[in-house]
Design a protein around this motif. Structure first.
Motif, PDB file in Angstrom:
ATOM      1  N   ARG A  94       0.836  -1.206   0.000  1.00 34.90           N
ATOM      2  CA  ARG A  94       0.000   0.000   0.000  1.00 34.90           C
ATOM      3  C   ARG A  94       0.865   1.248   0.000  1.00 34.90           C
ATOM      4  N   ASP A  95       1.865   1.279   0.884  1.00 37.86           N
ATOM      5  CA  ASP A  95       2.706   2.473   0.997  1.00 37.86           C
ATOM      6  C   ASP A  95       3.590   2.690  -0.231  1.00 37.86           C
ATOM      7  N   ALA A  96       4.131   1.618  -0.786  1.00 34.15           N
ATOM      8  CA  ALA A  96       5.120   1.744  -1.857  1.00 34.15           C
ATOM      9  C   ALA A  96       4.519   1.800  -3.252  1.00 34.15           C
ATOM     10  N   VAL A  97       3.296   1.277  -3.402  1.00 32.07           N
ATOM     11  CA  VAL A  97       2.731   1.153  -4.746  1.00 32.07           C
ATOM     12  C   VAL A  97       1.364   1.830  -4.874  1.00 32.07           C
ATOM     13  N   ILE A  98       0.412   1.417  -4.041  1.00 35.56           N
ATOM     14  CA  ILE A  98      -0.963   1.880  -4.232  1.00 35.56           C
ATOM     15  C   ILE A  98      -1.103   3.374  -3.981  1.00 35.56           C
ATOM     16  N   GLU A  99      -0.470   3.889  -2.925  1.00 32.18           N
ATOM     17  CA  GLU A  99      -0.605   5.311  -2.611  1.00 32.18           C
ATOM     18  C   GLU A  99      -0.030   6.176  -3.728  1.00 32.18           C
ATOM     19  N   GLU A 100       1.130   5.786  -4.254  1.00 32.64           N
ATOM     20  CA  GLU A 100       1.707   6.564  -5.348  1.00 32.64           C
ATOM     21  C   GLU A 100       0.849   6.469  -6.606  1.00 32.64           C
ATOM     22  N   PHE A 101       0.270   5.303  -6.843  1.00 31.88           N
ATOM     23  CA  PHE A 101      -0.627   5.124  -7.976  1.00 31.88           C
ATOM     24  C   PHE A 101      -1.765   6.146  -7.910  1.00 31.88           C
ATOM     25  N   ALA A 102      -2.366   6.278  -6.734  1.00 28.74           N
ATOM     26  CA  ALA A 102      -3.473   7.215  -6.559  1.00 28.74           C
ATOM     27  C   ALA A 102      -3.010   8.655  -6.766  1.00 28.74           C
ATOM     28  N   GLU A 103      -1.878   9.024  -6.161  1.00 31.18           N
ATOM     29  CA  GLU A 103      -1.393  10.389  -6.275  1.00 31.18           C
ATOM     30  C   GLU A 103      -1.020  10.731  -7.724  1.00 31.18           C
ATOM     31  N   SER A 104      -0.433   9.769  -8.438  1.00 35.47           N
ATOM     32  CA  SER A 104      -0.052  10.008  -9.827  1.00 35.47           C
ATOM     33  C   SER A 104      -1.271  10.246 -10.701  1.00 35.47           C
ATOM     34  N   TYR A 105      -2.302   9.441 -10.491  1.00 35.51           N
ATOM     35  CA  TYR A 105      -3.517   9.613 -11.274  1.00 35.51           C
ATOM     36  C   TYR A 105      -4.159  10.962 -10.988  1.00 35.51           C
ATOM     37  N   LEU A 106      -4.172  11.358  -9.714  1.00 38.92           N
ATOM     38  CA  LEU A 106      -4.758  12.645  -9.351  1.00 38.92           C
ATOM     39  C   LEU A 106      -3.966  13.810  -9.950  1.00 38.92           C
ATOM     40  N   ALA A 107      -2.671  13.573 -10.209  1.00 37.35           N
ATOM     41  CA  ALA A 107      -1.832  14.624 -10.792  1.00 37.35           C
ATOM     42  C   ALA A 107      -1.886  14.628 -12.314  1.00 37.35           C
ATOM     43  N   GLY A 108      -2.759  13.794 -12.885  1.00 38.07           N
ATOM     44  CA  GLY A 108      -2.918  13.771 -14.333  1.00 38.07           C
ATOM     45  C   GLY A 108      -1.929  12.886 -15.056  1.00 38.07           C
ATOM     46  N   ALA A 109      -1.226  12.020 -14.325  1.00 41.46           N
ATOM     47  CA  ALA A 109      -0.254  11.123 -14.944  1.00 41.46           C
ATOM     48  C   ALA A 109      -0.904   9.774 -15.242  1.00 41.46           C
ATOM     49  N   THR A 110      -0.151   8.921 -15.950  1.00 41.73           N
ATOM     50  CA  THR A 110      -0.610   7.573 -16.255  1.00 41.73           C
ATOM     51  C   THR A 110       0.395   6.600 -15.654  1.00 41.73           C
ATOM     52  N   PRO A 111       0.248   6.229 -14.389  1.00 39.80           N
ATOM     53  CA  PRO A 111       1.260   5.409 -13.701  1.00 39.80           C
ATOM     54  C   PRO A 111       1.271   3.964 -14.181  1.00 39.80           C
ATOM     55  N   VAL A 112       2.396   3.294 -13.922  1.00 42.62           N
ATOM     56  CA  VAL A 112       2.554   1.876 -14.253  1.00 42.62           C
ATOM     57  C   VAL A 112       2.926   1.159 -12.951  1.00 42.62           C
ATOM     58  N   PRO A 113       1.938   0.789 -12.126  1.00 41.42           N
ATOM     59  CA  PRO A 113       2.229   0.259 -10.792  1.00 41.42           C
ATOM     60  C   PRO A 113       2.986  -1.062 -10.790  1.00 41.42           C
ATOM     61  N   ILE A 115       5.594  -1.825 -12.463  1.00 40.93           N
ATOM     62  CA  ILE A 115       7.024  -1.524 -12.413  1.00 40.93           C
ATOM     63  C   ILE A 115       7.425  -1.163 -10.995  1.00 40.93           C
ATOM     64  N   ARG A 116       6.637  -0.313 -10.342  1.00 43.40           N
ATOM     65  CA  ARG A 116       6.946   0.078  -8.972  1.00 43.40           C
ATOM     66  C   ARG A 116       6.906  -1.124  -8.036  1.00 43.40           C
ATOM     67  N   CYS A 117       6.012  -2.068  -8.295  1.00 45.73           N
ATOM     68  CA  CYS A 117       5.929  -3.265  -7.452  1.00 45.73           C
ATOM     69  C   CYS A 117       7.210  -4.082  -7.586  1.00 45.73           C
ATOM     70  N   ASN A 118       7.684  -4.272  -8.810  1.00 47.39           N
ATOM     71  CA  ASN A 118       8.944  -4.991  -9.004  1.00 47.39           C
ATOM     72  C   ASN A 118      10.094  -4.253  -8.333  1.00 47.39           C
ATOM     73  N   GLU A 119      10.115  -2.934  -8.505  1.00 51.56           N
ATOM     74  CA  GLU A 119      11.222  -2.110  -8.013  1.00 51.56           C
ATOM     75  C   GLU A 119      11.247  -2.012  -6.493  1.00 51.56           C
ATOM     76  N   ARG A 120      10.081  -1.782  -5.893  1.00 51.10           N
ATOM     77  CA  ARG A 120      10.034  -1.427  -4.477  1.00 51.10           C
ATOM     78  C   ARG A 120       9.614  -2.563  -3.547  1.00 51.10           C
TER      79      ARG A 120
END
Length: 380
Positions: A94-113, A115-120
C-alpha cells in the motif's frame, strides 16, 4: 561437481547445495520455474506475497497475487515437495505502490504500478527476505534474460518478443541483477512453458494468464482512485487547446492521454483526442490527433545499466519503448546536468504521457540499457 564447473544457475557447486528462493505468484510461469529447479535438484524455497486483503482477493479473477493464487502456489509446492511461505506485504504494498498510484492519477499522470511493485517490493523487500533465508539467488517467472557480459550480468529482452517483460523490469539495478535469475527468459513461446507444467503434472498447467493490475479489478482505475481518495472525481470542463469550453466532464481521473471515445463532444467534423490533463484547473484539454505527436520525451529517475556512466553532453544512440505494447524505436539519449535526460525520438510517437516508463535498449541486439520515468519537464 568440479569447482570450475558452474551449475545452471551459475554457481560452482552442486544444485543440492544451492538454495534458491522462487517468487511464486500462483500462475503457471513461476510454478514452472519452481518445479523445474526442484526437479534439477536445487534446494528450492517458494515464497508468495499477500499484497492486499485475502478475503477480497478471492473474488477477483484475472488478477495476479489474488487469494486463489496463493492457494495454487501452495499446491504446487506440496506436489513438488519443497517448503512454501506466504508473507504479508499488505502495508508495504500500500505504501510503496498503491498510494503513489493514486497520487499520480490525481496529478494527471498515467502510472505503471507493476514496475513500482517490481522495483520497491519484489526486487527490494522480497529480495532481502531471500538473503535472510540464506538463498544463493532468487528466481522469478518473468520473461526476460540475464546474460553474462564482459563487465558482469546484463539484462536482455526475452527470447519470445510477444512475452518480453523488459519494459516492466527496466529499474532492476546491477546489484539486484547479480542476485536474480530468470529461468524462462530464453523460451520462445508460452506453449513451451505450459508443456513443462504438464510434464511436472502441475494443476496450473492450463491456468489463464493474469490480465488486470492486481488491485484494479476489471481495469476500472477510476473506481479504485475514488475509493482511495474520496471526492477525487470532481467534474470540470473539457476545453480545446485555445481554452474554449466544449463540454463538461465527470472527473479528470476518468480520462487518459490519447483517449478519443467517451468525451461526450458531438457535432464536430474531425475527431478530438485528449492531449493534456490539468488537474489543478480540473480541465481535460482536447485537440486533433496531430497534437498528440511528441519527438522529445523528458525522463527522470534514470536507472542506467550501460557499461560506461552517463554524463551531460553525451548523445547516445538507443532504441526506446514508451509503451509496453510497442516495439522499440530509434532515438537519441541526451543526459542533462541535473540527473534527468531527454530522449529524442527519430519518429514522433502519439500518446506520450507523464507517469509512463521510457525504457532504453542497445541500438542493435537485445540488451536493456535501463530507463526512466516520463515527466512534464521544464519548459525549453
Amino acid at each position: 561437481m568440479p569447482l570450475d564447473t558452474l551449475n545452471s544457475l551459475g554457481f560452482a557447486k552442486p544444485p543440492s547445495e544451492t538454495r534458491v528462493v522462487v517468487a511464486m505468484s500462483g500462475g503457471v510461469d513461476s510454478s514452472v520455474v519452481a518445479a523445474e529447479l526442484k526437479s534439477q535438484g536445487y534446494d528450492v524455497v517458494g515464497v508468495t506475497l499477500q499484497l492486499y486483503d485475502h478475503g477480497a482477493a478471492l473474488a477477483r479473477k484475472g488478477a495476479c497475487c489474488a487469494g486463489v493464487d496463493i492457494h495454487d502456489a501452495r499446491r504446487v509446492a506440496e506436489s513438488m515437495g519443497f517448503p512454501h511461505y506466504v508473507l504479508d506485504y499488505e502495508n508495504i504494498f500500500r505504501d510503496a505502490v498503491i498510494e503513489e498510484f493514486a497520487e499520480s492519477y490525481l496529478a494527471g499522470a498515467t502510472p505503471v504500478p507493476c514496475i513500482r511493485c517490481n522495483e520497491r517490493v519484489k526486487f527490494k523487500d522480497l529480495l532481502e527476505t531471500a538473503r535472510d533465508l540464506d538463498a544463493d539467488c532468487m528466481a522469478t517467472g518473468h520473461y526476460i534474460q540475464r546474460k553474462t557480459g564482459a563487465r558482469g550480468p546484463e539484462l536482455h529482452m526475452a527470447g519470445d518478443p510477444n512475452r518480453d517483460q523488459s519494459y516492466f523490469l527496466f529499474s532492476t539495478t546491477p546489484e539486484q541483477l547479480s542476485y536474480l535469475r530468470f529461468p524462462l527468459g530464453h523460451l520462445t513461446s508460452k506453449a513451451e512453458t505450459r508443456a513443462l507444467a504438464a510434464k511436472h503434472g502441475l494443476a496450473v498447467a492450463d491456468k489463464p494468464d493474469s490480465q488486470d493490475i492486481c488491485f484494479v479489478p476489471n481495469g476500472n482505475y477510476a473506481s479504485v482512485i475514488e475509493k482511495l481518495r474520496p471526492g477525487a472525481g470532481e467534474p470540470g470542463e473539457i476545453v480545446d487547446m485555445a481554452g474554449n469550453r466544449l463540454a463538461e466532464h465527470r472527473g479528470v481521473i476518468h480520462y487518459t492521454i490519447g483517449q478519443r471515445r467517451g468525451l461526450g463532444i458531438g457535432g464536430l467534423a474531425d475527431p478530438l483526442y485528449v492531449v493534456r490533463l490539468d488537474p489543478d484547473k480540473r480541465q481535460v484539454v482536447v485537440g486533433p490527433k496531430e497534437a498528440l505527436a511528441r519527438r522529445t520525451v523528458p525522463v527522470r529517475e534514470i536507472n542506467w545499466l550501460g557499461d560506461t556512466p552517463l554524463a551531460p553532453g553525451q548523445e547516445i544512440p538507443i532504441r526506446t519503448r514508451i509503451r509496453s505494447t510497442r516495439p522499440p524505436a530509434e532515438a537519441i539519449l541526451r543526459p542533462l546536468a541535473d540527473g534527468t535526460a531527454e530522449v529524442d525520438l527519430l519518429t514522433a510517437e502519439e500518446g506520450v504521457s507523464p507517469g509512463q516508463a521510457c525504457v532504453f535498449y542497445a541500438p542493435e541486439g537485445t540488451r536493456v540499457l535501463g530507463g526512466g520515468w516520463i515527466w512534464r519537464g521544464a519548459p525549453r
